[in-house]
Design an enzyme around this catalytic site. Sequence first.
Site, mmCIF file in Angstrom:
data_model
loop_
_atom_site.group_PDB
_atom_site.id
_atom_site.type_symbol
_atom_site.label_atom_id
_atom_site.label_comp_id
_atom_site.label_asym_id
_atom_site.label_seq_id
_atom_site.Cartn_x
_atom_site.Cartn_y
_atom_site.Cartn_z
ATOM 1 N N ASP A 1 -2.747 -7.886 -2.185
ATOM 2 C CA ASP A 1 -4.155 -7.807 -2.634
ATOM 3 C C ASP A 1 -4.438 -6.633 -3.582
ATOM 4 O OD1 ASP A 1 -4.055 -5.956 -0.580
ATOM 5 O OD2 ASP A 1 -5.757 -6.735 0.549
ATOM 6 N N ASP B 1 8.336 -5.668 -6.194
ATOM 7 C CA ASP B 1 7.473 -4.890 -5.300
ATOM 8 C C ASP B 1 8.266 -4.780 -3.994
ATOM 9 O OD1 ASP B 1 5.731 -4.019 -3.375
ATOM 10 O OD2 ASP B 1 4.024 -5.209 -4.069
ATOM 11 N N HIS C 1 -12.947 -7.023 1.850
ATOM 12 C CA HIS C 1 -12.677 -6.927 3.295
ATOM 13 C C HIS C 1 -12.701 -5.498 3.821
ATOM 14 C CE1 HIS C 1 -9.014 -6.795 0.948
ATOM 15 N NE2 HIS C 1 -8.427 -6.106 1.904
HETATM 16 N N1 F0G Z 1 2.589 -4.028 -2.184
HETATM 17 C C1 F0G Z 1 2.723 -4.583 -0.958
HETATM 18 C C2 F0G Z 1 3.638 -5.752 -0.762
HETATM 19 C C3 F0G Z 1 1.986 -4.085 0.115
HETATM 20 O O1 F0G Z 1 2.117 -4.643 1.309
HETATM 21 C C4 F0G Z 1 1.136 -2.971 -0.112
HETATM 22 C C5 F0G Z 1 0.342 -2.415 0.976
HETATM 23 C C6 F0G Z 1 1.038 -2.430 -1.390
HETATM 24 C C7 F0G Z 1 1.787 -2.984 -2.399
HETATM 25 C C8 F0G Z 1 0.132 -1.270 -1.696
HETATM 26 O O2 F0G Z 1 0.652 -0.127 -1.182
HETATM 27 O O3 F0G Z 1 -0.998 0.660 0.528
HETATM 28 O O4 F0G Z 1 0.776 2.166 -0.350
HETATM 29 O O5 F0G Z 1 -1.120 1.521 -1.784
HETATM 30 N N2 F0G Z 1 0.173 -3.002 2.068
HETATM 31 C C9 F0G Z 1 -0.519 -2.487 3.235
HETATM 32 C C10 F0G Z 1 -0.625 -3.574 4.246
HETATM 33 C C11 F0G Z 1 -1.801 -1.807 2.950
HETATM 34 O O6 F0G Z 1 -1.335 -3.368 5.243
HETATM 35 O O7 F0G Z 1 0.016 -4.608 4.101
HETATM 36 P P1 F0G Z 1 -0.230 1.122 -0.670
#
Ligand code: F0G
Length: 464
Positions: A131, A221, A455
């Site tokens: 997201d 990513d 959200h």
């Molecule tokens: N890419 C992925 C696949 C992620 O799951 C997240 C973060 C981000 C980028 C962004 O990274 O939070 O360090 O700025 N996911 C968390 C989650 C927030 O709850 O899945 P970030």
Amino acid sequence: MKNENWKWKTIIEPFKIKMVEPLGFTTREEREKILENAYYNMFNIKAEKVLIDLLTDSGTGAMSANQWAGIMVGDESYAGARSFFHFEATIKELTGLDEVIPVHQGRAAEKILFTALNGKGKYVISNSHFDTTKANVEVSGAIAVDFPIKEASEFEKYHPFKGNADVEKMEKFIKEKGKENILLCVMTVTNNSWGGQPVSMENLKSVYELCSKYQIPVFIDCARFAENAYFIKLREKGYDKMPVKEIAEEMFEYSDGAMMSSKKDAMVNIGGFLAMNDRKLAQKCRQLLILTEGFATYGGLAGRDLEAIAIGLKEVLDENYLQYRLRSAEYLGEGLKKHNIPILNPTGGHGVYVNAKKFFPHIKPQNFPAQALCCALYLEGGIRTVEIGTLMFGKRDEKGNFIAAPMELVRLAMPRRVYTQSHIDYVIEVFAHLAKNKNKIKGLEVVEISEVLPHFTAKLKPIK
Ligand code: F0G
């Protein structure tokens, strides 16, 4: 889900505990009030009022004794700190990418990358954007388009690599829009938005070949690269004997760059990086970094953070750890299935996703069935989870009414090395209780909501 050196049925936590934190016990009555005051939004609940926190696996892991030791020897010099070179060398070795840029977390990498790419009106293609990635693509003026395989949305059916991208659809899209209009391809491993499902090596390779043919750069990513690599070891032909470190290194061969939220598989509480081979692009990124994050050798982090990340990136590739890690999610999934809780099959790397649409057929998507399940889990058991459904991904018409998202999921994300099997047994028991009383649970409606990433700040109330 066993590695070849482990002959026993019970897969144990591969650590012992040296430091503990008390859990936040509350009564049901207190939680009723807390939910109301939080406007039925999990992000507004104080952590000390949560018993089992499965909101996210991001930044919530327990660091090892080695990482804490690293914290003590971190070099806090503004420029050229020793800890930066440890960090840089570790990431270069893992990814094979030359230019390494530290950032304070994943979304900082996204913001910098998409600002530097400056692709207004162009498309970013992906197996699925997370997201914040999608939001950063869109804030830069580019358009994020996802190409998950069709099996990703067949929740009950088993597929070993539901995180894969649909290569054929991607190629059709590239031809239709013209390759000059495709800015970048992002491969998210594992695929968080669709259940923490892995991407196969074959798919990474095919996407890379496709994009290379049209001169489109591919960035991985890699927030959960190690979990993805272990899934490849378990499920993909030809990889069962390969050390997971080599599998991870091979994954990055099919990329021109990577971005990481180190709060996941680097097993730290804060941090991230951008890495790439394109020197000119890296220069642009560093200029933006200096503007808002910090100098090129710390990027908004302390030297000790860089040290802990470097250690964590190696530790996460321990196969005893990865076996336990994937087994924990599988164990939770098996427990839920015994009580007929509809979950996304198979379980993902970092947690279990419950299909709230199926669990609560009596709640309309406009009344946020997945968010209603999050609230019920908190109310009954003090368990905090996160909605991935219409509240997060729903679109709105001119009148502001919600158009449903394609899925209504509740993610039970598991922090790394934090909870034990009895905590998970407790979660299963609370679900069993909910399953018996689910018809009494009502949907929610909006009190107040924002445009970007709604959200996080939405205010809700139960429907009458
Ligand atoms: N890419 C992925 C696949 C992620 O799951 C997240 C973060 C981000 C980028 C962004 O990274 O939070 O360090 O700025 N996911 C968390 C989650 C927030 O709850 O899945 P970030």
